[in-house]
Design a protein around this motif. Structure first.
Motif, short mmCIF file in Angstrom:
data_model
loop_
_atom_site.label_atom_id
_atom_site.label_comp_id
_atom_site.label_asym_id
_atom_site.label_seq_id
_atom_site.Cartn_x
_atom_site.Cartn_y
_atom_site.Cartn_z
N PRO A 56 21.04 2.92 25.79
CA PRO A 56 20.70 4.34 25.86
C PRO A 56 20.61 4.87 27.28
N ARG A 59 24.50 4.71 28.34
CA ARG A 59 25.33 5.22 27.25
C ARG A 59 26.58 4.37 27.03
N ASP A 251 6.61 15.77 9.85
CA ASP A 251 7.42 15.08 10.85
C ASP A 251 7.14 13.57 10.79
N THR A 267 14.90 10.54 13.26
CA THR A 267 14.11 10.26 14.47
C THR A 267 14.91 9.42 15.46
N TYR A 269 18.10 9.14 15.65
CA TYR A 269 19.27 9.90 16.12
C TYR A 269 18.87 10.98 17.13
N PHE A 270 17.88 11.81 16.76
CA PHE A 270 17.59 12.97 17.58
C PHE A 270 16.61 12.68 18.73
N LYS A 271 15.66 11.79 18.50
CA LYS A 271 14.67 11.56 19.56
C LYS A 271 15.09 10.44 20.51
N SER A 272 15.68 9.37 19.95
CA SER A 272 16.04 8.25 20.80
C SER A 272 17.52 8.20 21.13
N ALA A 273 18.31 9.06 20.49
CA ALA A 273 19.75 9.15 20.76
C ALA A 273 20.45 7.80 20.61
N PHE A 275 22.67 6.39 18.44
CA PHE A 275 23.54 6.75 17.32
C PHE A 275 23.99 5.53 16.50
#
Lengths: 304, 507
Positions: A56, A59, A251, A267, A269-273, A275
């Motif tokens: 992360p 990337r 939430d 969570t 996906y959107f908070k920790s990215a 994928f």
């Protein structure tokens, strides 16, 4: 002078043979294309993502097919989320089915005014789930929510334990919202089933002195079993992927008390990215649904 | 951060009644509903704490004039981009809401249209994440919370470099040095790169109800010990009247809880990471801070565990709490004309001691332990935008001296530019009680310059701060796990955090 029937038939547009109803594939092509693009492709893409380990920070993604699955296996939150999802699905389906059947039995009459009642029953279905969640969030609010205050006044809950922030009540509070919104769906299906039942067995049972309760358990339920199974299957799959109510109202909290598999996927996906890992949890959810649904179909002999 | 839900509902109902009774036009009605529709954040209130009067105030300021040299520059520089539409997504912070009202001025000067999507903070993160992942350029500008600075640093353009590289598009008198240095360091700087321009500075200060402190003969708390005693005393004395010592933003799994927690840890001499870049919230100071926080929960409205900054704001504005160490931008709304406690709140610098702050050489990832947690944000120019030049013009305008000052006047929040604090229009309201007051800004500036704490700068911090840390804390605070044992909770967080740091090869 009007053309004869034969002339009219000759003048009719003649389609090539491959475009007639004997060959439906060309007509289905647009629909199949959409399914492939919006259904199959995302699944394949998710599967492909699951095979990569993502850093992360940089990337960078490196090919490592086992990484995400071993991580999923070791992640306690996945199993907690599975448990919450199963509890949510099971409790909600029982409540919706029971209430749906009871209301359908009450509404299964041609008395004056019941047509309007049946129409009114469907109103919750047209409210978007996110809006329903917001609506109940306000009504559950510990400071000014009408439901919370009613429950305080009745002594059912304490002011020290807000409904949505207390582990023991949060999940049930969310399930109740689901029940409020989706019980009418069950009512519609049950009503359709009840109306399709043959009258003769009931008349014969009445002549033989059977009570309404006996008629319900000995005739109505057995004859409705296929419809009930189908309704449970449809709602069950839908409930298994519940997201809106949980996201809007809690939430996933408090802690992870209301965290379902889809909420946890969101969570990650959107908070920790992350994928690839989010895709892995999503594919895992899909597999669980497929297995449970297929077992259900086999056991209850559901026919489509 | 959003105006109070019940205020919003009341505002909508009043607007609908006004419209049906023909007291307002359809256009005004739609405008008001549009304003109500954006209320998703705490500021909200702040400025909107007197929402109706705020509306008038903002519109009055909207008619202010852009300085002539800036206006001429924008007219000329904007010509090639007339008709372009730039997009920007943001949380509903005070400057964003006011900027949304002022943006037509920019469009009139340049012909560049600006679309601002205002959504809750977590959605801003989700949108930005997806945009940079696909390098989509859906948004020309990003609103970046300080916790995300490192995460998005590679996806943005350094505004100082762009200013130098594009002299034709360089706004006259923009003055980078006018941005407060601590704010730049804490919010926008990552490894010598400005990832954007500082845009918003919520920062923790101590706010207190002077009437309640006077009633109980309590001096304004200076230290954490003073604060604890005052909070416990007031809860014991006033709980029957519906007033608690303090209120918290302790919603499980929400970033607001992480903000409260890190303030408590720093305040007790701890830190989030040690110099070896290992999680240190589970050391003695960290545990002490968490235990202190858990004790506060017993002296706060029960709804604190379901509250984010919105909920905490409501507690203050409705008179439910007497002391609060939290975002300074709450203050104007709590003092607004329609606040239940207008004129009763006062502000001072955050609590200091008795613990000693941990030094910056003893912590990791550029963390800055101090007494006042900052939650600022930047506006950043997207590297993937196809309208970079047009977006750059808007960014300079939005962060110019004049607009920042006018946003402050309209919204009551704290400006990012040093010059704004001395602007005559700001000073004129420094003794004002009620809507539009700036009497808190002196304390805010002092806190920024001397006591500003900042979270770690690391690429995975957004995930840790929004997920692992507040989720596990939530389990502890709501009794879902850990049996009330803060050490067990912190050890679990340490395990999760250290594992992620190792996986990301950041150590």
């Amino acid at each position: 002078m009007h053309p004869s029937a034969d002339e009219r038939a000759d003048n009719r547009l003649r389609l090539p043979r491959w475009m007639t109803s004997e060959h439906p594939l060309p007509w289905l092509f647009p629909c199949i294309s959409l399914l492939l693009v919006f259904g199959l492709y995302p699944i394949l893409y998710s599967l492909w993502l699951t095979m990569y380990k993502r850093n992360p920070a940089t990337r960078m993604e490196t090919f490592d097919p086992a990484w995400n699955w071993s991580r999923l296996w070791a992640d306690e939150r996945v199993w907690d989320a599975l448990q919450v999802t199963l509890t949510y699905t099971f409790v909600a389906i029982i409540l919706q089915l029971t209430l749906g059947m009871l209301i359908a039995l009450l509404l299964d009459t041609d008395r004056k005014g019941f047509g309007i009642l049946r129409a009114l029953m469907t109103l919750p279905l047209v409210v978007p789930p996110a809006v329903t969640g917001m609506m109940f969030l306000l009504m559950y609010d510990g400071s000014f929510g009408v439901i919370s205050h009613a429950l305080y006044d009745l002594g059912i809950i304490s002011k020290d334990d807000p409904l949505l922030a207390t582990g023991s009540t949060a999940l049930l509070a969310v399930i109740i919202v689901d029940v409020w919104q989706w019980t009418p769906f069950m009512v519609l299906i049950m009503l359709a089933g009840l109306r399709a039942l043959p009258k003769d067995p009931f008349e014969a049972a009445a002549i033989d002195g059977a009570t309404d309760v006996q008629a319900f358990f000995k005739l109505t339920l057995p004859m409705m079993s296929k419809i009930i199974a189908l309704a449970v299957l449809i709602r069950g799959i839908d409930l298994f992927r519940v997201f809106d109510y949980v996201k809007v109202m809690t939430d996933s909290g408090p802690g992870t008390a209301t965290e379902t598999l889809t909420a946890y996927t969101g969570t990650i996906y959107f908070k920790s990215a992350n994928f690839p890992f989010a895709s892995t949890v999503a594919i895992f959810t899909l597999l669980v649904v497929l297995i449970v649904a297929n077992v259900f179909i086999k056991v209850f002999k559901v026919r489509f | 951060m959003s105006f109070r839900t019940h205020d919003k509902q009341r505002f909508i109902i009043d607007s609908a009644n006004d419209f049906t009774n023909r007291r307002i036009s359809k256009r005004d009605f739609l405008r008001k509903l549009g304003m109500a529709g954006v209320g998703m954040s705490a500021f909200a209130a702040g400025s909107l704490g007197g929402f109706r009067s705020f509306g008038n105030m903002a519109m009055a300021d909207a008619h202010g004039e852009t300085p002539e040299d800036v206006a001429n520059f924008l007219r000329e520089a904007g010509k090639p981009f007339a008709g372009t539409t730039i997009r920007y997504t943001s949380e509903s912070t005070p400057p964003t809401v006011v900027l949304n009202q002022l943006k037509s001025e920019f469009t009139e000067l340049t012909g560049i249209n600006v679309e601002i999507e205002i959504v809750p903070l977590e959605q801003v993160l989700a949108k930005a994440t997806q945009d940079v992942q696909g390098q989509l350029g859906t948004y020309d500008l990003y609103y970046l919370d300080q916790a995300w600075t490192a995460t998005f640093s590679r996806d943005t353009i350094d505004p100082r470099e762009y200013y130098a590289d594009k002299p034709d598009l360089a706004m006259p008198g923009f003055d980078f040095d006018d941005f407060s240095e601590p704010l730049v360091e804490g919010i926008s700087l990552y490894q010598d790169k400005w990832i954007g321009l500082p845009f918003d500075i919520p920062i923790f200060t101590l706010m207190y109800r002077k009437d309640i402190l006077e009633k109980h003969g309590i001096a304004v708390p200076q230290t954490y010990e003073d604060f604890t005693q005052a909070v416990e005393l007031i809860t014991a004395a006033e709980q029957e009247n519906g007033i608690y010592g303090t209120g918290l933003q302790a919603k499980s799994g929400h970033y607001s809880l992480e903000c409260d927690w890190s303030q408590a840890v720093w305040g007790h001499g701890g830190s989030i990471f040690d110099s070896d870049k290992m999680f240190s919230g589970n050391d003695a100071a960290g545990i002490e801070g968490l235990e202190w926080y858990m004790n506060l929960l017993a002296n706060a409205p029960a709804n604190s565990v379901a509250a984010t900054w919105d909920g905490q704001w409501q507690m203050g504005a409705s008179g439910q709490i007497a002391l609060c160490q939290s975002w300074a931008e709450f203050f104007p709304g709590w003092n607004a004309d329609d606040s239940a406690v207008k004129g009763l709140w006062e502000m001072t610098t955050p609590l200091k001691g008795p613990s000693t702050l941990r030094g910056r050489d003893a912590v990791g990832f550029g963390e800055i332990p101090n007494w006042g947690h900052q939650g600022g944000s930047s506006i950043a120019l997207s590297r993937y935008s196809s309208n970079i030049d047009a977006a750059w013009l808007f960014l300079q305008w939005a962060c110019s001296k004049d607009i920042m000052t006018r946003c402050t006047l309209a919204g009551g929040f704290a400006p990012m530019r040093t010059s704004s604090y001395n602007d005559p229009r700001i000073l004129e309201r420094k003794n004002l009680e009620g809507s539009g007051t700036t009497r808190h800004l002196g304390t805010v500036l002092e806190t920024i310059n001397n006591y500003m704490a900042s979270e770690p700068d690391m690429a995975i911090w957004a995930g840790l701060a929004n997920n692992e840390i507040p989720t596990e804390l939530g389990k502890l605070l709501t009794g879902q796990d850990y049996d009330g044992n803060p050490k067990a909770c912190m050890d679990q967080i340490a395990k999760l955090v250290d594992q992620q740091v190792a996986e990301a090869e950041l150590r």
